[in-house]
Enzyme design. Sequence first.
Site, PDB file in Angstrom:
ATOM      1  N   LYS A 188       0.834  -1.217   0.000  1.00 32.95           N
ATOM      2  CA  LYS A 188       0.000   0.000   0.000  1.00 32.95           C
ATOM      3  C   LYS A 188       0.863   1.259   0.000  1.00 32.95           C
ATOM      4  O   LYS A 188       0.450   2.308  -0.510  1.00 32.95           O
ATOM      5  CB  LYS A 188      -1.000  -0.008   1.170  1.00 32.95           C
ATOM      6  CG  LYS A 188      -0.389   0.100   2.572  1.00 32.95           C
ATOM      7  CD  LYS A 188      -0.238   1.528   3.042  1.00 32.95           C
ATOM      8  CE  LYS A 188       0.423   1.592   4.405  1.00 32.95           C
ATOM      9  NZ  LYS A 188       0.693   2.996   4.835  1.00 32.95           N
ATOM     10  N   THR A 245      -4.262   5.469   3.330  1.00 26.45           N
ATOM     11  CA  THR A 245      -2.962   6.014   2.916  1.00 26.45           C
ATOM     12  C   THR A 245      -3.026   6.665   1.540  1.00 26.45           C
ATOM     13  O   THR A 245      -2.261   7.568   1.240  1.00 26.45           O
ATOM     14  CB  THR A 245      -1.899   4.888   2.937  1.00 26.45           C
ATOM     15  OG1 THR A 245      -2.018   4.153   4.154  1.00 26.45           O
ATOM     16  CG2 THR A 245      -0.499   5.466   2.861  1.00 26.45           C
TER      17      THR A 245
HETATM   18  O1  LIG Z   1       1.021   3.193   7.543  1.00 27.03           O
HETATM   19  C1  LIG Z   1       0.504   4.275   7.719  1.00 27.03           C
HETATM   20  C2  LIG Z   1      -0.966   4.428   7.895  1.00 27.03           C
HETATM   21  O2  LIG Z   1      -1.578   3.173   8.068  1.00 27.03           O
HETATM   22  C3  LIG Z   1       1.312   5.537   7.665  1.00 27.03           C
HETATM   23  O3  LIG Z   1       1.396   5.863   6.293  1.00 27.03           O
HETATM   24  P1  LIG Z   1       2.687   6.650   5.759  1.00 27.03           P
HETATM   25  O4  LIG Z   1       3.890   5.803   6.134  1.00 27.03           O
HETATM   26  O5  LIG Z   1       2.466   6.766   4.286  1.00 27.03           O
HETATM   27  O6  LIG Z   1       2.699   7.965   6.481  1.00 27.03           O
END
Ligand SMILES: O=C(CO)COP(=O)(O)O
Length: 330
Positions: A188, A245
């Site tokens: 993701k 995300t």
């Molecule tokens: O894993 C995350 C939210 O579930 C944090 O996302 P980022 O690492 O893209 O900030």
Amino acid sequence: MQRIGVIGAGAWGTALAMAARRAGRDVVLWAREAEVVTAINGRHENTPFLPGVPLDHDIRATGDLAEAAQADAVLLVTPAQHIRATTSRLKPLLASGTPVVLCAKGIEIATGSLMTEVAAGELPDTPVAVLSGPTFAAEVARGLPTAVTLACRDAQVSQRLAQALGSLTFRPYASDDLVGAEIGGAVKNVLAIACGIVAGRALGDNARAALITRGLAEIARLGQSLGARPETFMGLSGLGDLTLTCGSLQSRNMSLGHALGQGQPLATILAGRTSVAEGVYTAEAVVRLAARCQVDMPICQAVDAILNHGADVNATIQSLLSRPLKPEGA
Ligand SMILES: O=C(CO)COP(=O)(O)O
Ligand SMILES: NC(=O)C1=CN([C@@H]2O[C@H](COP(=O)(O)OP(=O)(O)OC[C@H]3O[C@@H](n4cnc5c(N)ncnc54)[C@H](OP(=O)(O)O)[C@@H]3O)[C@@H](O)[C@H]2O)C=CC1
């Protein structure tokens, strides 16, 4: 499980320390940097990685890994590329049978290993679990309602961990599909970079929704080729985390993609950041893993081409849009 050791005092380790405190646990939080230890113990704030979030005064930060390892369960929250080194240091310090919860989202570039494979190699006799889902650290740290997947092969360990960490605002849903949970969390981040690029190019919400949908298909294809269950990808560690995300610039990965989409060079973007965007490192590992599994992942391949092979953003988008259409399920 009264004593929880958290290894890694970035935003996520700090947030999980707060979640464990809200669940009534005693928490020791290990930080690599002395300034983080000082900030947490002295000002009750993790100024470098979670500024502006007041921390529970009973969270004890330490630079002594042994102190954090003397726990009933350990949460491993250093970034994915540092998990092997950290588990190697942890091994002689961990009491036999202490469960280790893998909270990093990524794939080890050097070996293509999932986090559970790294842990199996460094801590062969240790029960491991995977914690992954839609969890912006700042929201968890502030006690906003959050739900996560907590995957473990041993149902009893999973239940004990869920009881140890769960509270009114932090709801762990048990699973035994570790591979599915960690593939969702790792891939993701790559797809979030792609969605950030789409947003940065102002291509619209239709395009971003299509990318999320086709990206979920890529996650599921790769995960199922590795033995994961399809239903896992419709859960919190799959669809849940992907939509979170890919829908908010709170995401370090999406905001990095947004800057790329607006034409900023990757080196410039990274130079201005202290926090990790795991997708930058995971993209290449995902593409290699997909090749080994003979799984087609055009969106992840496109992100890898832009990040690591100097591909032009516009040309890459055009190339994706020119791909032959497939039946929706494919
Ligand atoms: O894993 C995350 C939210 O579930 C944090 O996302 P980022 O690492 O893209 O900030
Ligand atoms: N932030 C979030 O919202 C969420 C993050 N995650 C995942 O948690 C993991 C940790 O990310 P996050 O907490 O955000 O990290 P941050 O970006 O907040 O901070 C970077 C962290 O990396 C650590 N670090 C840097 N170099 C090393 C090293 N050589 N060895 C060990 N640690 C090192 C830093 O420790 P130090 O300062 O001591 O060097 C710091 O703790 C990632 O896999 C991420 O995907 C999962 C869910 C939510």
